[in-house]
Design a protein around this motif. Structure first.
Motif: not given
Length: 314
Positions: A215, A219-220, A274, A276
């Motif tokens: 992660v 975010c995965t 998350c 990015t």
């Protein structure tokens, strides 16, 4: 220090007032904090030089009494007690208290300055910065110390998270789930932790050369990664399937960075999940705590064991 005051006939008043802050030497007093405890140490010689008695010191909660030694006055108490006031500022947890001393005298008035120390612990995601501001005529002073959040990361045997793994290296089959829990050890139940970044490496000392992210910035990054809890409790839990690095040993190490936020702040980084934008990692005030766990070691496959047995018989 010289202060020059100039005025003219446009204002008629009684002079001026100035307030300033100077640094108190560590030899006079210090403060330190953990996620559970606040410790304040004041030297008796410093108090005596100001004309205060060690027995007259008290906190916001006057029932919290210090330990007095031959040379020091020591307050040590749980961070959520003794009248500590908790606030949140710029994603940081701030604890404040007041340490005071009134000159020993009877009656209702005093002509001696009242000593007041405003004790502050500013707790970042991975560290604390403590300041004690001494309010005393004619000037103020400060004491600065440091501390750390107490966090742990542990393997568990199943998704129930009931039984921690106690043997290392932790031997597992390839492509099977492992279960990890990160705990914040604090008596303050208003805090939550968030799994910001977890990365795997074949080395416990280098998580950059051959980094594999599970992660990243919330975010995965790995398709088998799943967070059961993150950003809503004083602990975080996740699972991921095991793998091995090519052209490397069978051992795998995990490194996770976590953030600490206010539970009731639904606009905090912990609640936003998350992110990015990669720039979020650089220059951010979320200097997350880093924990390393491992090694995870792959068990020998049954085919390899059988092959070894046949060779031994031959």
């Amino acid at each position: 220090m010289t202060v020059v005051f100039r005025s003219d006939s446009s204002v008629i008043a009684r002079g001026f007032k100035a307030e300033f802050m100077s640094s108190l030497k560590p030899s006079s007093g210090q403060v330190s904090c953990t996620s559970d405890t606040m410790n304040i140490v004041i030297e008796r010689s410093y108090l005596n030089s100001l004309g205060y008695s060690s027995h007259d010191l008290y906190l916001n909660d006057e029932q919290c009494r210090p330990q007095i030694t031959s040379y020091q006055v020591i307050f040590s108490f749980p961070i959520g007690s003794c009248g500590n006031v908790r606030q949140f500022h710029n994603d940081r947890v701030v604890y404040t208290n007041g340490l005071r001393s009134s000159n020993s005298s009877s009656g209702e008035i005093t002509r001696h300055a009242v000593l007041k120390l405003n004790v502050t612990c500013i707790m970042d995601q991975d560290s604390l910065s403590e300041n004690v501001f001494v309010i005393q005529n004619p000037g103020n002073s400060s004491i600065i110390g440091t501390g750390k959040f107490n966090t742990t990361m542990t393997f568990y045997t199943s998704s129930s998270f009931s039984y921690p793994v106690t043997e290392f290296p932790y031997e597992v089959e390839l492509n099977e789930y492992i279960y990890v829990k990160v705990d914040l050890k604090s008596s303050d139940n208003s805090l939550v932790i968030f799994l910001d970044t977890c990365v795997a490496s074949p080395s416990p000392h280098d998580f950059q050369t051959r980094a594999y992210y599970l992660v990243r910035n919330g975010c995965t990054a790995d398709s088998t990664y799943y967070a059961y809890t993150s950003g809503t409790q004083k602990y975080a839990r996740f699972r991921v399937k095991t793998f091995q690095f090519l052209r490397a040993s069978e051992s795998v190490y995990l490194q996770c960075k976590v953030l600490v936020c206010q539970a009731s702040d639904y606009n905090s980084r912990c609640r936003r999940g998350c992110i990015t934008r990669r720039a979020r990692d650089l220059g951010s005030r979320h200097d997350s705590q880093t924990l390393v766990l491992g090694p995870i070691k792959l068990k020998e496959s049954k085919k390899e064991e059988e092959g070894t047995g046949k060779q031994d018989q031959a």
